[in-house]
Write a protein that holds these residues in place. Structure first.
Motif, PDB file in Angstrom:
ATOM      1  N   THR A 111       0.870  -0.868   0.051  1.00 19.26           N
ATOM      2  CA  THR A 111       0.299   0.117   0.519  1.00 19.26           C
ATOM      3  C   THR A 111       0.943   0.967   0.087  1.00 19.26           C
ATOM      4  OG1 THR A 111      -1.420   1.318   1.509  1.00 19.26           O
ATOM      5  CG2 THR A 111      -0.253  -0.186   2.912  1.00 19.26           C
ATOM      6  N   GLU A 113       1.311   4.239   2.174  1.00 24.44           N
ATOM      7  CA  GLU A 113       1.133   5.631   2.177  1.00 24.44           C
ATOM      8  C   GLU A 113       3.045   5.974   2.189  1.00 24.44           C
ATOM      9  OE1 GLU A 113      -0.990   3.091   2.565  1.00 24.44           O
ATOM     10  OE2 GLU A 113      -2.111   3.962   3.250  1.00 24.44           O
ATOM     11  N   ARG A 142       1.212  -8.205  -1.472  1.00 19.63           N
ATOM     12  CA  ARG A 142       1.574  -8.290   0.098  1.00 19.63           C
ATOM     13  C   ARG A 142       1.321 -10.260   0.065  1.00 19.63           C
ATOM     14  NH1 ARG A 142      -3.945  -4.828   2.255  1.00 19.63           N
ATOM     15  NH2 ARG A 142      -2.915  -3.136   1.648  1.00 19.63           N
ATOM     16  N   GLU A 144       0.708 -12.582   0.974  1.00 18.42           N
ATOM     17  CA  GLU A 144      -0.356 -12.871   2.136  1.00 18.42           C
ATOM     18  C   GLU A 144      -0.263 -14.607   2.717  1.00 18.42           C
ATOM     19  OE1 GLU A 144      -3.442 -11.151   2.725  1.00 18.42           O
ATOM     20  OE2 GLU A 144      -3.551  -9.773   2.009  1.00 18.42           O
ATOM     21  N   ILE A 152      -9.774 -12.464  -5.087  1.00 19.75           N
ATOM     22  CA  ILE A 152      -9.999 -11.929  -3.537  1.00 19.75           C
ATOM     23  C   ILE A 152      -8.989 -12.216  -2.620  1.00 19.75           C
ATOM     24  CG2 ILE A 152     -11.468 -13.337  -1.528  1.00 19.75           C
ATOM     25  CD1 ILE A 152     -13.588 -14.698  -3.615  1.00 19.75           C
ATOM     26  N   LEU A 154      -4.911 -11.562  -2.945  1.00 20.98           N
ATOM     27  CA  LEU A 154      -3.821 -12.261  -4.320  1.00 20.98           C
ATOM     28  C   LEU A 154      -2.517 -11.941  -2.787  1.00 20.98           C
ATOM     29  CD1 LEU A 154      -5.651 -10.046  -6.579  1.00 20.98           C
ATOM     30  CD2 LEU A 154      -5.772 -12.059  -6.423  1.00 20.98           C
ATOM     31  N   ILE A 157      -1.959  -8.038  -5.986  1.00 21.11           N
ATOM     32  CA  ILE A 157      -3.048  -7.054  -6.409  1.00 21.11           C
ATOM     33  C   ILE A 157      -3.053  -5.895  -7.838  1.00 21.11           C
ATOM     34  CG2 ILE A 157      -4.996  -5.758  -5.458  1.00 21.11           C
ATOM     35  CD1 ILE A 157      -3.588  -6.128  -2.151  1.00 21.11           C
ATOM     36  N   PHE A 160      -5.461  -2.280  -7.386  1.00 19.86           N
ATOM     37  CA  PHE A 160      -5.933  -1.367  -6.226  1.00 19.86           C
ATOM     38  C   PHE A 160      -6.020   0.228  -6.418  1.00 19.86           C
ATOM     39  CE2 PHE A 160      -4.139  -0.170  -2.135  1.00 19.86           C
ATOM     40  CZ  PHE A 160      -4.456  -0.865  -1.063  1.00 19.86           C
ATOM     41  N   PHE A 206      -7.035  -0.245  10.209  1.00 21.47           N
ATOM     42  CA  PHE A 206      -5.677  -0.188   9.027  1.00 21.47           C
ATOM     43  C   PHE A 206      -4.804   0.793  10.207  1.00 21.47           C
ATOM     44  CE2 PHE A 206      -3.536   2.178   6.284  1.00 21.47           C
ATOM     45  CZ  PHE A 206      -2.833   1.600   5.406  1.00 21.47           C
ATOM     46  N   GLN A 226     -15.280  -7.987   2.424  1.00 26.88           N
ATOM     47  CA  GLN A 226     -14.290  -6.795   2.721  1.00 26.88           C
ATOM     48  C   GLN A 226     -13.967  -6.147   1.349  1.00 26.88           C
ATOM     49  OE1 GLN A 226     -11.741  -5.011   5.682  1.00 26.88           O
ATOM     50  NE2 GLN A 226     -10.832  -4.554   4.429  1.00 26.88           N
ATOM     51  N   THR A 229     -12.250   0.195   1.650  1.00 22.27           N
ATOM     52  CA  THR A 229     -12.102   0.375   3.764  1.00 22.27           C
ATOM     53  C   THR A 229     -12.241   1.697   3.478  1.00 22.27           C
ATOM     54  OG1 THR A 229     -10.059  -0.476   3.038  1.00 22.27           O
ATOM     55  CG2 THR A 229     -11.409  -1.618   4.531  1.00 22.27           C
ATOM     56  N   HIS A 231      -9.985   5.089   5.793  1.00 14.94           N
ATOM     57  CA  HIS A 231      -9.494   5.265   7.277  1.00 14.94           C
ATOM     58  C   HIS A 231      -8.919   6.554   7.730  1.00 14.94           C
ATOM     59  CE1 HIS A 231      -8.670   1.068   6.069  1.00 14.94           C
ATOM     60  NE2 HIS A 231      -8.133   1.603   5.477  1.00 14.94           N
ATOM     61  N   TYR A 260      -7.740   5.470   1.856  1.00 13.73           N
ATOM     62  CA  TYR A 260      -9.457   4.567   1.122  1.00 13.73           C
ATOM     63  C   TYR A 260      -9.390   3.610   0.228  1.00 13.73           C
ATOM     64  CZ  TYR A 260     -11.061   9.690  -0.105  1.00 13.73           C
ATOM     65  OH  TYR A 260     -10.842  10.374  -1.159  1.00 13.73           O
ATOM     66  N   GLY A 261      -9.317   2.773   0.000  1.00 15.46           N
ATOM     67  CA  GLY A 261      -8.836   1.522  -1.196  1.00 15.46           C
ATOM     68  C   GLY A 261     -10.045   0.863  -1.549  1.00 15.46           C
ATOM     69  N   SER A 263     -10.147  -2.934  -4.175  1.00 14.65           N
ATOM     70  CA  SER A 263      -9.012  -3.834  -5.056  1.00 14.65           C
ATOM     71  C   SER A 263     -10.420  -4.440  -6.269  1.00 14.65           C
ATOM     72  CB  SER A 263      -8.353  -4.713  -4.581  1.00 14.65           C
ATOM     73  OG  SER A 263      -8.945  -5.880  -3.858  1.00 14.65           O
ATOM     74  N   ARG A 265     -11.516  -7.280  -5.761  1.00 13.72           N
ATOM     75  CA  ARG A 265     -12.468  -7.702  -4.714  1.00 13.72           C
ATOM     76  C   ARG A 265     -13.585  -7.496  -4.982  1.00 13.72           C
ATOM     77  NH1 ARG A 265     -10.703  -8.527   1.816  1.00 13.72           N
ATOM     78  NH2 ARG A 265      -9.703 -10.343   1.079  1.00 13.72           N
TER      79      ARG A 265
END
Ligand code: A5A
Ligand code: ZN
Length: 477
Positions: A111, A113, A142, A144, A152, A154, A157, A160, A206, A226, A229, A231, A260-261, A263, A265
């Motif tokens: 991500t 930031e 990520r 994961e 769903i 990944l 991603i 994103f 987050f 989800q 999101t 934040h 806010y993100g 994907s 999904r």
């Protein structure tokens, strides 16, 4: 690509259905030889293009699109303590350039930031620069460790969308959180995907945020996904990265931020919420192909039918519709099957009988037939597409409601949660959360639920009996 063989498993076995539809409808190829990485087929990518154009259109009203690098230097990535704690186990590191070890290891963004905020520290100077609202659509990585699944969960991603906003006050940032939720609500409305919006419990927010609002939908198996999101980042990141502005009195102040993100999904939800035993069902605005024309050819009047189909195609193309005539030398039934699998909202059959009657036969993806007068065909098709979209929205909404129950005991909740989301009353304490999650065998999804129908007044906690407020519980993806 493979030819269709056999049929789709019933959607009642959702997991088998989902795995199968991805290749049968040519959305994703899961055979790429790296775990958690998948390939978009051209047809899947065409859906992605439209879904993301919808998202861009909504964002572009008051955001600007930009693009930041994929690689983040270790020293920037390591600055914000909470953020690192949340992500360090999921980061891929680039440590070499050719055979040489890099002086500074580089993180593949999980991500952005820590890629964006050092630049914001340079960009934001005065109150006149605020608010700043920027987004980008990129791939993120990520590592994961939970079960990976196409679209769903990944490890790359690919789609994103992350927005990062900067404000003068905490309250301005809070208003942006609400504006972003509203934007996501409208986005999912275009997808005809119903959502539940709630505030994540603190342990689930987050990393680095003051609080997290989440957008979830209910999948056919009753588990929630989800799908977005939002934040509120407070001033944690601005203090870490030195993002300040000069206020009207000439004093330096830390900014407040949100991010806010969304994907791919979103596309998993689109497929799963609407699809059926025959394949995809797509809202007309998002379908790569909106209308397929199938000529019903009878030898004697072959040329006439084909000419009529061609004229119809041209007329509908002229109205800006995405139309195609299927002239393949296969049975009409095989064509129906093919285009139903790909979610084409409307099929038009045109044969000798239609020609004689001055009509065309239109069949929507729910199988509803209508005869449209040939002279009124453009208006008739537009009407059918619009009402089909409305129907899709209603069907999905009704189905979601059927998956939401209320419970006033732990035993009751444990039973109902097998079939979807359960609304309960929770006092807010961590001990009760643990007790609930353990005994119900599900997670607390959120509180502060943004649904008018679920605004129940305070009641008693299903675990301890003290005063509490509405919370949603579900099994989650
Ligand atoms: N910077 C903020 C926006 C952020 O990263 N938020 S997030 O971690 O919550 O991710 C945003 C959204 O991306 C999530 O709500 C979820 O819908 C999606 N997402 C997160 N991890 C994912 C993964 N491994 N595969 C697919 N989608 C994922
Ligand atoms: Zn309690």
């Amino acid at each position: 690509m493979e030819e269709d063989a056999g049929t789709l498993p019933s959607k009642k076995d959702f997991s088998a259905w989902y795995n199968d539809i991805l290749w049968r409808a040519e959305i994703m190829d899961v055979r790429y030889p790296v775990k958690g990485l998948y390939v978009w087929y051209p047809f899947g990518f065409a859906i992605r293009k439209r879904v993301y154009q919808t998202l861009r259109d909504l964002l572009d009203v008051d955001h600007e699109e930009a693009l930041f690098p994929l690689l983040i230097p270790e020293h920037e990535f390591m600055k914000e303590a909470e953020h690192i704690k949340g992500f360090e186990n999921e980061v891929y590191w680039v440590t070499h350039g050719g055979r040489n070890e890099l002086d500074v290891p580089l993180a593949l963004r999980p991500t952005s930031e820590t890629a964006i905020y050092p630049m914001y520290a340079l960009w934001v100077r005065s109150h006149a620069d605020l608010p700043l609202k920027i987004y980008q659509i990129v791939n993120t990585f990520r590592y994961e460790t939970r079960h990976t699944r196409p679209l769903i969960r990944l490890r790359e991603i690919t789609s994103f969308k992350e927005a990062h906003t900067v404000h003068a006050t905490w309250e301005d940032a809070e208003r942006q959180v609400e504006a972003a939720l509203d934007l996501y609500r409208r986005f999912y409305d275009r997808l005809c995907v119903p959502v539940l919006i709630s505030r994540r419990p603190d342990w689930d927010k987050f990393p680095g945020a003051d609080y997290t609002m989440a957008v979830d939908t209910i999948m056919p198996d009753g588990k929630t996904l989800q799908i977005g999101t939002v934040h509120h980042l407070g001033d944690q990141f601005s203090k870490t990265f030195g993002i300040t502005y000069e206020d009207v009195n000439g004093e330096q102040q830390y900014v407040y931020q949100t991010c806010y993100g969304i994907s791919e999904r979103s596309i998993a939800a689109l497929i799963s919420v609407h699809g059926d035993d025959r394949g995809l069902v797509l809202p007309p605005d998002l379908a790569p192909l909106q209308v397929v024309i199938v000529p019903i050819i009878v030898a004697r009047r072959r040329d006439e039918v084909i000419r009529a189909a061609g004229d119809l195609e041209e007329e509908l193309l002229g109205c800006g519709l995405r139309v195609k005539t299927d002239l393949r030398e296969i049975r009409p039934g095989a064509k129906y099957y093919h285009w139903e699998m790909r979610g084409v909202p409307l099929r038009i059959e045109i044969g000798p009988r239609d020609l004689d009657g001055g009509v065309v036969t239109a069949v929507n993806r729910y199988g509803e037939h209508a005869a449209i007068s040939r002279d009124q065909v453009a208006a008739g098709v537009a009407d059918m597409l619009a009402s089909f979209r409305d129907q899709m929205r209603e069907v999905a909404e009704t189905r979601m409601k059927e998956h939401i129950r209320t419970a006033d005991s732990l035993a009751d909740a444990a039973e109902s949660v097998k079939d979807g989301v359960v609304a309960v009353c929770w006092c807010g304490s961590a001990e009760c959360a643990d007790a609930i999650e353990e005994q119900v065998d599900a997670s607390i999804l959120g509180t502060d639920v943004r649904s008018s129908e679920m605004m129940t007044s305070a009641g008693t906690c299903i675990s301890c009996g003290r005063t509490g407020a509405l919370a949603l519980i579900s099994r989650t993806y």
